[in-house]
Structure formats: C-alpha cells, structure tokens
Scaffold this motif. Structure first.
Motif, short mmCIF file in Angstrom:
data_model
loop_
_atom_site.label_atom_id
_atom_site.label_comp_id
_atom_site.label_asym_id
_atom_site.label_seq_id
_atom_site.Cartn_x
_atom_site.Cartn_y
_atom_site.Cartn_z
N LEU A 263 21.69 31.57 -29.87
CA LEU A 263 20.46 32.37 -29.75
C LEU A 263 19.20 31.50 -29.82
CD1 LEU A 263 21.63 35.40 -31.92
CD2 LEU A 263 21.07 35.47 -29.47
N THR A 264 19.19 30.51 -30.69
CA THR A 264 18.03 29.61 -30.71
C THR A 264 17.98 28.79 -29.43
OG1 THR A 264 19.36 28.04 -32.02
CG2 THR A 264 17.81 29.44 -33.23
N SER A 265 19.14 28.44 -28.87
CA SER A 265 19.16 27.72 -27.59
C SER A 265 18.64 28.62 -26.47
CB SER A 265 20.58 27.26 -27.27
OG SER A 265 21.05 26.32 -28.22
N SER A 266 18.88 29.91 -26.59
CA SER A 266 18.36 30.86 -25.60
C SER A 266 16.83 30.84 -25.59
CB SER A 266 18.88 32.27 -25.90
OG SER A 266 18.31 33.21 -25.01
N VAL A 267 16.23 30.79 -26.79
CA VAL A 267 14.76 30.72 -26.88
C VAL A 267 14.26 29.40 -26.30
CG1 VAL A 267 12.79 30.76 -28.44
CG2 VAL A 267 14.73 32.27 -28.87
N GLU A 268 14.98 28.31 -26.57
CA GLU A 268 14.60 27.01 -26.00
C GLU A 268 14.62 27.08 -24.47
OE1 GLU A 268 16.21 23.81 -29.34
OE2 GLU A 268 17.43 24.27 -27.59
N ALA A 269 15.68 27.69 -23.92
CA ALA A 269 15.79 27.79 -22.46
C ALA A 269 14.67 28.65 -21.89
CB ALA A 269 17.16 28.36 -22.08
N LEU A 270 14.39 29.76 -22.56
CA LEU A 270 13.34 30.67 -22.07
C LEU A 270 11.99 29.99 -22.05
CD1 LEU A 270 13.07 33.62 -21.12
CD2 LEU A 270 12.50 34.23 -23.47
N HIS A 271 11.71 29.18 -23.04
CA HIS A 271 10.45 28.45 -23.08
C HIS A 271 10.45 27.32 -22.05
CE1 HIS A 271 7.69 25.26 -24.45
NE2 HIS A 271 6.92 26.26 -24.89
N GLY A 272 11.62 26.71 -21.85
CA GLY A 272 11.70 25.57 -20.94
C GLY A 272 11.28 24.28 -21.60
N VAL A 273 11.35 24.21 -22.92
CA VAL A 273 10.86 23.06 -23.67
C VAL A 273 11.64 21.80 -23.28
CG1 VAL A 273 12.42 23.53 -25.62
CG2 VAL A 273 10.34 22.20 -25.98
N ARG A 274 10.92 20.71 -23.12
CA ARG A 274 11.53 19.42 -22.78
C ARG A 274 11.08 18.32 -23.73
NH1 ARG A 274 14.06 19.55 -17.88
NH2 ARG A 274 13.63 21.36 -16.55
N ILE A 275 10.55 18.73 -24.87
CA ILE A 275 10.10 17.74 -25.86
C ILE A 275 10.94 17.89 -27.12
CG2 ILE A 275 7.73 17.75 -25.01
CD1 ILE A 275 7.04 19.58 -27.39
N TYR A 276 10.92 16.89 -27.96
CA TYR A 276 11.65 16.94 -29.22
C TYR A 276 10.73 16.82 -30.41
CZ TYR A 276 15.79 16.69 -26.36
OH TYR A 276 16.76 16.98 -25.43
N ARG A 277 9.72 15.98 -30.31
CA ARG A 277 8.75 15.88 -31.40
C ARG A 277 7.90 17.13 -31.43
NH1 ARG A 277 5.41 10.44 -31.79
NH2 ARG A 277 7.56 9.74 -32.20
N GLY A 278 7.88 17.79 -32.56
CA GLY A 278 7.10 19.02 -32.69
C GLY A 278 7.72 20.22 -32.01
N ILE A 279 9.03 20.16 -31.71
CA ILE A 279 9.66 21.25 -30.98
C ILE A 279 9.65 22.55 -31.77
CG2 ILE A 279 11.99 20.63 -31.80
CD1 ILE A 279 13.06 21.62 -29.13
#
Length: 277
Positions: A190-206
């Motif tokens: 579920l947290t990965s689903s939110v990551e995918a929905l946002h499209g985040v490609r950063i790790y620092r400050g994610i």
C-alpha cells in the motif's frame, strides 16, 4: 514437568509441501526433545493444509523451549525459502497462551487446559497436554448495489484524463494488497502504491515528499483519528522498520489495524480524478 512450543504457520495458497500425511517428524520419533510439523487434524494432510503447526516438546524449562522455538523457526523459514514455499510465521516473540471466557468454560467442562490459538509461537507446560481453539473467521467487504451506483455516478461525473502508467501501477499494487493476509506485506504494497501514484524518483526526503502529497490530496481526511499526512508518516515508518529489518518491529495487532486504515487512504487517493499530463 516439561515444556513445549507451538508455532502457527500460514501457507500460501499457491505453494504446498508434498507430504501426504497429517504430521511429519523433523526429529527421530523417539528423540527427546522432539519436533514435528502437523496440521492439527488427523483427517487433513500437510499437502492440503492452509495452516501448519511447528510443534516441539519435552524441554526441561520454559527458557529452553523458547530458545528451541526461535532456532527451529529460523531453520524452517530458511528451508521453506529454499523450497520456494510462501509461509507466514506470525509474531516473532514467543509468548504464553491466553484464555478467553469460552476457553475457561471448555476447560471446566472437559478437564483439559484450553487456550486461544495464536498466529505466532506459544510456549506452555505440556502435562497435561492442552487444546488450542483457533478461529478462522474472515471478514468480507460487500458494498451494496446502491453504493456501487453512487460511486459510478460520481466517477462518471468528473472529467478524468487517461490513466498514466504510474496510475495503473498504483492501482495494481492496491489491488494486490487484498490478496495478502500478512499485514506487513499489505503495508509494503500500500505504501508502494502511494509512491507509484506520486511518481517519486528521489530517495532523500522521500517521506516528507509523500506526506505532503497525501496532505494535498486528502486535506480534510482523517484515518484512525489522525490527519492524513501524519497517518501516512506513521505507516511509512512501519514500512521502513519492515524493509530495513528492524529487530523490534511493531506487533501484529498494531500493524493489522494500520494496514486496514491505510487501505482506506489509498482507496480515497485512487478515487480522485487522475491528473492530466
């Protein structure tokens, strides 16, 4: 007086051990202590069981039984991983069995110690041999036709852009979480689903990036009495504990409750119109 341990193992519906018997000795039958795998039902074979029990007995002390439970769990986990068998061993810390009023009634009626089953490891005195009552109730979410009609009307009334690849991925991860009984696995999906929905490609400050995303999308929503952003931060911390192998992770009850509320949050996020772009 001796001590025993009993670890409940839930087996994936997609994998099975090819053992056509209700129990399988892991140590010589006459050995003391002794350890075996069992279905807990003489009419159910291991190859057909969804739930197995790793049972060890005849330990001289509670501490010895607890230590053995941990060592055998580690060994069986590694062996099942080698065989590509999916298994959920439940909570990691051995504990004593507990009784509910119904268990005490059964004990008084039949004269046999009766305890609540547990998805994890129990350590107990093995004389007299106790009985464990394990419920298998499954909650089924069944929205009515009227709710489906209302949801469709709302979805069709709002202009939506064609879903992007990240939107489809978010939906797939959300849906996959419903096929998981393990709450830790659900949290990760579920947290990965939110990551995918946002499209985040950063790790620092994610974490802060995703929290801001959730707060912007769901500014007035609360989950378990907590503002959307704060609740997602809490769930993301649970996910970090899992994926980074933290030794003292949160217990099964807490993670189960978090996963249930996080599912509602991701549902709300996916119900929003897809952004154009």
């Amino acid at each position: 007086m001796g001590y025993s341990f009993r670890t409940q193992i839930n087996i994936s519906v997609h994998t099975r051990l090819d053992i056509d018997a209700p129990r399988h000795e892991l140590t010589p039958a006459e050995a003391s202590p002794h350890v075996r795998l069992s279905t807990g039902n003489d009419e159910l074979t291991i190859e057909k069981a969804d739930t197995l029990f790793l049972i060890g007995g005849s330990y001289e002390s509670r501490a010895a039984a607890e230590d053995a439970a941990v060592q055998w769990r580690i060994a069986v986990q590694a062996s099942l991983a080698k065989l590509r068998i999916g298994a959920d061993f439940g909570d990691r810390i051995p504990r004593e069995p507990t009784q509910q009023p119904a268990h005490r009634m059964m004990e008084q009626r039949f004269g046999v110690p009766t305890f609540e089953g547990y998805n994890g490891t129990l350590v107990f005195e093995d004389d007299p041999s106790p009985v464990f009552m394990t419920g298998h109730a499954t909650m089924v979410h069944t929205p009515s036709p009227e709710r489906l009609e209302t949801a469709l009307k709302g979805a069709l009334a709002v202009p939506r852009a064609t879903p992007q690849a990240k939107d489809e991925a978010a939906y797939d991860l959300f849906s996959a979480s419903f096929f998981e009984s393990n709450p830790e696995a659900r949290i990760v999906l579920l947290t990965s689903s939110v990551e995918a929905l946002h499209g985040v490609r950063i790790y620092r400050g994610i974490t802060d990036t995703l929290v801001n995303f959730v707060e912007t999308k769901l500014p007035t929503k609360q989950y378990n009495g907590t503002a959307s952003g704060d609740f997602f931060r809490y769930c993301y911390e649970i996910r970090g504990d899992i994926t980074h192998g933290k030794a003292n992770r949160r217990g099964r009850v807490e993670v189960t409750a978090a996963a249930r509320q996080l599912g509602l949050m991701v549902s709300d996020l996916l119900a929003e119109p897809f952004p154009a772009g």
